[in-house]
Scaffold this motif. Structure first.
Motif, PDB file in Angstrom:
ATOM      1  N   SER A 167       0.869  -1.177   0.000  1.00 28.70           N
ATOM      2  CA  SER A 167       0.000   0.000   0.000  1.00 28.70           C
ATOM      3  C   SER A 167       0.897   1.215   0.000  1.00 28.70           C
ATOM      4  O   SER A 167       2.109   1.110   0.269  1.00 28.70           O
ATOM      5  N   MET A 168       0.334   2.376  -0.292  1.00 33.65           N
ATOM      6  CA  MET A 168       1.133   3.591  -0.277  1.00 33.65           C
ATOM      7  C   MET A 168       1.661   3.923   1.130  1.00 33.65           C
ATOM      8  O   MET A 168       2.837   4.279   1.267  1.00 33.65           O
ATOM      9  N   PRO A 169       0.866   3.802   2.172  1.00 28.08           N
ATOM     10  CA  PRO A 169       1.428   4.034   3.508  1.00 28.08           C
ATOM     11  C   PRO A 169       2.559   3.065   3.842  1.00 28.08           C
ATOM     12  O   PRO A 169       3.572   3.457   4.428  1.00 28.08           O
ATOM     13  N   GLU A 170       2.407   1.779   3.471  1.00 41.35           N
ATOM     14  CA  GLU A 170       3.475   0.813   3.722  1.00 41.35           C
ATOM     15  C   GLU A 170       4.730   1.155   2.916  1.00 41.35           C
ATOM     16  O   GLU A 170       5.854   0.969   3.399  1.00 41.35           O
ATOM     17  N   THR A 191      -6.670  10.034  -0.813  1.00 38.39           N
ATOM     18  CA  THR A 191      -7.722  11.045  -0.748  1.00 38.39           C
ATOM     19  C   THR A 191      -8.967  10.510  -0.056  1.00 38.39           C
ATOM     20  O   THR A 191      -9.246   9.299  -0.083  1.00 38.39           O
ATOM     21  N   SER A 192      -9.715  11.403   0.548  1.00 35.60           N
ATOM     22  CA  SER A 192     -10.995  11.028   1.167  1.00 35.60           C
ATOM     23  C   SER A 192     -12.151  11.248   0.199  1.00 35.60           C
ATOM     24  O   SER A 192     -13.304  11.015   0.553  1.00 35.60           O
ATOM     25  N   ASN A 193     -11.855  11.690  -1.034  1.00 36.63           N
ATOM     26  CA  ASN A 193     -12.903  12.015  -2.004  1.00 36.63           C
ATOM     27  C   ASN A 193     -12.595  11.362  -3.348  1.00 36.63           C
ATOM     28  O   ASN A 193     -12.284  12.035  -4.328  1.00 36.63           O
ATOM     29  N   VAL A 203      -8.681  18.132  -2.738  1.00 34.28           N
ATOM     30  CA  VAL A 203      -8.671  16.698  -3.038  1.00 34.28           C
ATOM     31  C   VAL A 203      -7.254  16.142  -2.996  1.00 34.28           C
ATOM     32  O   VAL A 203      -7.024  15.021  -2.523  1.00 34.28           O
ATOM     33  N   THR A 204      -6.273  16.925  -3.477  1.00 31.28           N
ATOM     34  CA  THR A 204      -4.916  16.402  -3.622  1.00 31.28           C
ATOM     35  C   THR A 204      -3.992  16.733  -2.444  1.00 31.28           C
ATOM     36  O   THR A 204      -2.845  16.277  -2.437  1.00 31.28           O
ATOM     37  N   ALA A 205      -4.465  17.473  -1.457  1.00 35.35           N
ATOM     38  CA  ALA A 205      -3.604  17.852  -0.327  1.00 35.35           C
ATOM     39  C   ALA A 205      -2.911  16.652   0.318  1.00 35.35           C
ATOM     40  O   ALA A 205      -1.697  16.713   0.607  1.00 35.35           O
ATOM     41  N   PRO A 206      -3.598  15.514   0.540  1.00 38.89           N
ATOM     42  CA  PRO A 206      -2.908  14.362   1.141  1.00 38.89           C
ATOM     43  C   PRO A 206      -1.787  13.811   0.263  1.00 38.89           C
ATOM     44  O   PRO A 206      -0.797  13.278   0.774  1.00 38.89           O
ATOM     45  N   PHE A 226       1.761   6.742 -10.985  1.00 39.12           N
ATOM     46  CA  PHE A 226       2.141   6.584  -9.580  1.00 39.12           C
ATOM     47  C   PHE A 226       1.432   7.638  -8.733  1.00 39.12           C
ATOM     48  O   PHE A 226       0.928   7.342  -7.635  1.00 39.12           O
ATOM     49  N   LEU A 227       1.365   8.877  -9.229  1.00 40.93           N
ATOM     50  CA  LEU A 227       0.652   9.935  -8.504  1.00 40.93           C
ATOM     51  C   LEU A 227      -0.832   9.598  -8.375  1.00 40.93           C
ATOM     52  O   LEU A 227      -1.433   9.783  -7.309  1.00 40.93           O
TER      53      LEU A 227
END
Length: 399
Positions: free
Chosen positions: A173-176, A210-212, A228-231, A201-202
């Protein structure tokens, strides 16, 4: 008796209705004879270039059409050339007859009325083998309706690669991935936008962070892009600091990432080709301990297409090429993992038993994932997100 007469009438009507289409295609074949089709397609992978040359040889022998591969570094170069020709009033005898494209390049050509067609739904092999209901990306290219203006050629999905000798349990995953990069500075990277895999990749990171997510299917002008892209930017701020070469340089392509993996400079490479690792292992460019995998939540996938410019000098020949490339023969060869490994756009159910058996017999390759292992395919965001993401990335991170 009434039912028999009705059935006979329907059969006769169907047979009659197909005659004009068959006659039109015979006219196209006749017009195509002797034509030279200038095919503008990305030329950055030897195995793909070899496949196109194989197709060119087959098309020349069978249809007397010469296919010339004009190798591109960036598909937008071809789109801009057609636009320049239109601006200059060159509405006939254009320099490009066929383009390999999708996404924002297709949208740009469609919006600027640079396309010949509709043509794809009239191709005999499209009619016979393609099932539009099987996959949305056949009829919608990054959110833009295809409307018969391009012919599907293959399907792709993002995969990750790692060497099992040096990395047993890769991040999924991205966090991992960020956690792994922090624990192993300099061992993670991605290709530099606007290279298509870098932008993907982005998009992959944005989908996960994103939450949306619903906003991604809309034109970027309809949403609050920065909210939308802040995270995503917060994530990249952290990742780039611990990335390969401290985020001061980025690989130019998937091929460069695989070279870095082979040289043990990085631990994870990416590709949009599910058989990329198998092909490179077969060619001796990667160790046979490399394996492919996807993230737990799935990865982005899409369909890529062939389009004909409105001012093509050989539109009949270009249709013959597109039709051949939709044949079971061409699609089976294209899916062979040691040749290309690209997923077929043909409907398995529409194939003959003999062609189904040929697809069934295809070797997967030592590092190629099965269809089941590919898991969920995440849809591409609307094509307008590509330019917005790459522009913002370059503003923040390009050196």
């Amino acid at each position: 008796m009434i039912k028999s007469l009705a059935a006979a009438s329907i059969t006769a009507a169907l047979a009659f209705s197909s005659l004009p289409a068959q006659a039109d295609w015979q006219d196209t074949l006749q017009e195509a004879k002797g034509q030279t089709v200038y095919f503008n397609a990305w030329g950055g992978a030897d195995n793909i270039n070899d496949y196109i040359q194989w197709a060119a040889d087959r098309i020349k022998n069978e249809y007397d059409v010469t296919l010339k591969h004009i190798k591109l570094a960036d598909t937008s170069d071809a789109v801009n050339r057609v636009l320049a020709e239109k601006t200059a009033g060159k509405h006939k005898k254009g320099s490009i007859d066929l383009i390999w494209l999708n996404g924002e390049n297709f949208r740009a050509m469609k919006d600027n009325q640079l396309l010949f067609g509709p043509f794809s739904q009239s191709l005999p092999n499209y009619i016979k083998y393609v099932d539009e209901s099987a996959r949305q990306s056949i009829t919608q290219d990054f959110g833009t309706n295809v409307d018969g203006m391009e012919s599907p050629w293959g399907m792709a999905q993002v995969i990750f690669m790692h060497d099992t000798e040096t990395l047993k349990n890769p991040p999924k995953s991205m966090p991992e991935l960020l956690a792994y990069a922090k624990a192993n500075p300099g061992r993670v990277t991605y290709s530099e936008p606007p290279q298509h895999l870098g932008v993907t990749f982005l998009k992959q990171a944005l989908y996960e962070l994103t939450s949306n997510r619903d906003a991604l299917s809309q034109p970027v002008s309809n949403v609050d892009f920065y909210a939308v892209t802040a995270p995503l930017w917060s994530y990249l701020d952290e990742l780039n600091k611990v990335a390969w070469r401290s985020g001061q340089n980025f690989p130019s392509s998937s091929e460069e990432m695989m070279r870095l993996l082979d040289d043990q400079e990085i631990d994870i490479a990416l590709s949009f080709d599910i058989s990329a690792a198998s092909v490179q292992i077969d060619q001796g460019n990667l160790p046979d301990t490399v394996r492919s995998y996807i993230f737990d939540q799935g990865t982005i996938g899409n369909t890529h297409f062939l389009a004909i410019p409105y001012n093509s000098s050989a539109s009949a020949g270009a249709q013959v090429v597109a039709n051949f490339l939709l044949s079971p023969e061409a699609q089976i060869r294209k899916q062979m993992p040691t040749i290309w490994g690209d997923l077929s756009v043909l409907s398995y159910k529409k194939l003959s038993k003999a062609d189904q058996a040929k697809f069934d017999a295809l070797p997967r390759g030592i590092a190629t994932l099965s269809i089941a292992e590919l898991g969920e395919t995440l849809p591409e965001p609307h094509s307008s997100w590509v330019e917005a993401l790459e522009t913002e990335w370059r503003k923040r991170y390009a050196k």
